[in-house]
Write an enzyme that holds these catalytic residues in place. Structure first.
Site, PDB file in Angstrom:
ATOM      1  N   GLN A 129       7.595  -1.641   5.033  1.00 52.50           N
ATOM      2  CA  GLN A 129       6.045  -1.664   3.880  1.00 52.50           C
ATOM      3  C   GLN A 129       5.180  -1.660   4.334  1.00 52.50           C
ATOM      4  O   GLN A 129       5.045  -2.187   5.732  1.00 52.50           O
ATOM      5  CB  GLN A 129       6.628  -2.070   2.604  1.00 52.50           C
ATOM      6  CG  GLN A 129       7.667  -1.919   1.827  1.00 52.50           C
ATOM      7  CD  GLN A 129       7.648  -2.737   0.886  1.00 52.50           C
ATOM      8  OE1 GLN A 129       7.648  -3.827   1.235  1.00 52.50           O
ATOM      9  NE2 GLN A 129       8.238  -2.530  -0.173  1.00 52.50           N
ATOM     10  N   VAL A 130       3.850  -1.203   3.907  1.00 48.40           N
ATOM     11  CA  VAL A 130       2.665  -1.398   4.295  1.00 48.40           C
ATOM     12  C   VAL A 130       2.071  -2.238   3.582  1.00 48.40           C
ATOM     13  O   VAL A 130       1.776  -2.083   1.979  1.00 48.40           O
ATOM     14  CB  VAL A 130       1.596   0.006   4.440  1.00 48.40           C
ATOM     15  CG1 VAL A 130       0.358  -0.760   5.003  1.00 48.40           C
ATOM     16  CG2 VAL A 130       2.537   1.302   5.140  1.00 48.40           C
TER      17      VAL A 130
ATOM     18  N   ASP B 202       6.319  15.472  11.481  1.00 47.36           N
ATOM     19  CA  ASP B 202       7.087  14.736  10.183  1.00 47.36           C
ATOM     20  C   ASP B 202       5.562  14.922   9.008  1.00 47.36           C
ATOM     21  O   ASP B 202       5.286  14.344   8.401  1.00 47.36           O
ATOM     22  CB  ASP B 202       7.227  13.255  10.577  1.00 47.36           C
ATOM     23  CG  ASP B 202       7.767  13.034   8.898  1.00 47.36           C
ATOM     24  OD1 ASP B 202       8.398  13.563   8.502  1.00 47.36           O
ATOM     25  OD2 ASP B 202       8.270  12.272   9.149  1.00 47.36           O
TER      26      ASP B 202
ATOM     27  N   GLY C 237       5.253   3.239   1.092  1.00 46.25           N
ATOM     28  CA  GLY C 237       6.447   2.721   1.967  1.00 46.25           C
ATOM     29  C   GLY C 237       6.852   4.002   2.591  1.00 46.25           C
ATOM     30  O   GLY C 237       6.178   4.934   2.075  1.00 46.25           O
ATOM     31  N   GLY C 238       7.359   3.677   3.991  1.00 48.88           N
ATOM     32  CA  GLY C 238       7.189   4.932   4.762  1.00 48.88           C
ATOM     33  C   GLY C 238       8.316   4.955   5.303  1.00 48.88           C
ATOM     34  O   GLY C 238      10.280   3.659   4.813  1.00 48.88           O
TER      35      GLY C 238
ATOM     36  N   PHE D  77       9.669   3.620   7.525  1.00 45.84           N
ATOM     37  CA  PHE D  77      10.706   1.698   8.790  1.00 45.84           C
ATOM     38  C   PHE D  77      10.344   0.786   7.951  1.00 45.84           C
ATOM     39  O   PHE D  77      10.213  -0.186   8.764  1.00 45.84           O
ATOM     40  CB  PHE D  77      10.524   2.542   9.976  1.00 45.84           C
ATOM     41  CG  PHE D  77      11.031   3.139  10.236  1.00 45.84           C
ATOM     42  CD1 PHE D  77      12.507   3.535  10.865  1.00 45.84           C
ATOM     43  CD2 PHE D  77      10.555   4.463  11.083  1.00 45.84           C
ATOM     44  CE1 PHE D  77      13.197   4.589  11.345  1.00 45.84           C
ATOM     45  CE2 PHE D  77      10.829   6.206  11.732  1.00 45.84           C
ATOM     46  CZ  PHE D  77      12.578   6.248  11.584  1.00 45.84           C
TER      47      PHE D  77
ATOM     48  N   LEU E 155       1.353  -1.129  -0.346  1.00 47.71           N
ATOM     49  CA  LEU E 155       0.173   0.387  -0.241  1.00 47.71           C
ATOM     50  C   LEU E 155       0.704   0.772  -0.036  1.00 47.71           C
ATOM     51  O   LEU E 155       0.604   1.948  -0.966  1.00 47.71           O
ATOM     52  CB  LEU E 155      -0.955   0.126   1.061  1.00 47.71           C
ATOM     53  CG  LEU E 155      -2.357  -1.036   0.756  1.00 47.71           C
ATOM     54  CD1 LEU E 155      -2.524  -0.703   1.994  1.00 47.71           C
ATOM     55  CD2 LEU E 155      -3.378  -1.159   0.166  1.00 47.71           C
TER      56      LEU E 155
END
Ligand code: PIT
Length: 324
Positions: free
Chosen positions: A53-54, A161, A48-49, A51, A46
């Site tokens: 993946q989602v 953030d 990536g951030g 830290f 869905l």
């Protein structure tokens, strides 16, 4: 077709996004194996951030569709950071803030099970050539971000953030959004200074770069940057390199000179001018922003509706730096 209350002809749709399909939960990281309770779709990413993946996932017992964010955390110190994120989210029950459902801890990672939202990042709407973004759409987006921020700040939480990548659209057809990524969020402590990794400098507030005290109005600076980007597709402080960008921020060097702003309302410009101020105590707070004419004046909204003021550029010069 039937109209929702609050979405009158020419009026502003001020209805909140759908709430999470579960009641607010106080979550702690469980030592159980997540795969005994959820089916994670490892193929479907869905987003990536910083830290991890989602992925889309389903709770086996209820059939509920959720999102699983896998955060690599090996050391005790890394695990404490993620547990802070969980603690912060336990305090936040609001339709514009993504809700936490559960958390599972194993040797190498902590997995957050979150409310599922499928509309993609607001960032992608800013740069999408096929999507005509109007100034009134920006009003609707920014109002909701302000609503979410107002709740966070009422609960003494700083996000720290905020950027278009951390604003999710509920679906591709509505302008409803939810704020995500509380990885840097924390309970406000007066006099706390913040050390962050300089991943994307375009969104950093001057006090963050200067390693000065951060406060609620640190988030309000970011709101100013997001508003500027929504209206123009441009990044207010972007320089030729990171060093120049940081200098532009510290000197508060930005303007409305680009042709993208020729049709922008004076109210929108005034809104941004009251946020992109170096001295954080002079910036508007979240409640004050909600009362600003750009977000609250229905006569203005009607004018924007009939004039159909477009956010001119579809292309963003803010290319997201690929995150590790
Ligand atoms: C979704 C869909 C999606 C991303 C997310 C959820 C991520 C949510 C999130 C990430 C965080 C955090 C809280 C929530 O702290 O594309 O349903 O790092």
């Amino acid at each position: 077709t039937h109209k929702e209350p609050g979405a009158g002809v020419g009026g502003l749709d001020t209805t909140p996004p759908p709430a999470a399909p579960f009641n607010h939960r106080i979550v702690s990281a469980k030592p159980n194996q997540i795969r005994n309770f959820y089916t994670i779709n490892w193929q479907e990413v869905l987003g990536g951030g910083r830290f991890g993946q989602v992925h889309k996932c389903v709770e086996n017992s209820s059939g509920l569709t959720l999102a699983a964010k896998v955060i690599k955390a090996r050391s005790q110190k890394e695990k404490e950071v993620v547990k802070n994120e969980i603690q912060v989210m336990n305090n936040l029950d609001h339709a514009n803030l993504i809700q936490l459902y559960a958390a599972y801890e194993s040797r190498n990672d902590i997995i957050l099970v979150l409310e599922y939202v499928g509309g993609g990042e607001l960032f992608d709407r800013i740069i999408d050539e096929n999507y005509t973004l109007m100034e009134l759409d920006a009003v609707v987006f920014i109002r909701q971000i302000c609503d979410g921020l107002q709740h966070m700040h009422k609960m003494s939480v700083l996000h720290l953030d905020l950027k278009p990548e951390n604003i999710l659209c509920v679906s591709r057809v509505t302008n409803k959004i939810k704020i995500i990524d509380f990885g840097l969020a924390r309970i406000y402590k007066p006099r706390e200074k913040l050390r962050v990794n300089f991943g994307t400098p375009e969104f950093l507030a001057p006090e963050v770069i200067n390693y000065d005290f951060v406060s609620f109005n640190t988030d309000m600076w970011s709101l100013g940057v997001i508003t500027y980007m929504l209206l123009s597709g441009l990044c207010p402080f972007l320089g030729d390199d990171d060093n120049q960008t940081l200098n532009n921020i510290l000197a508060c060097q930005w303007n409305f000179e680009e042709q993208e702003f020729v049709d922008t309302s004076e109210e929108a410009k005034d809104f941004i001018r009251r946020l992109l101020i170096v001295n954080k105590s002079w910036r508007m707070g979240a409640s004050e922003s909600l009362r600003h004419p750009w977000l609250s004046d229905s006569a203005l909204h009607h004018r924007l509706y009939t004039k159909k003021t477009m956010c001119r550029s579809r292309r963003s010069s803010c290319v997201p730096t690929t995150e590790s």
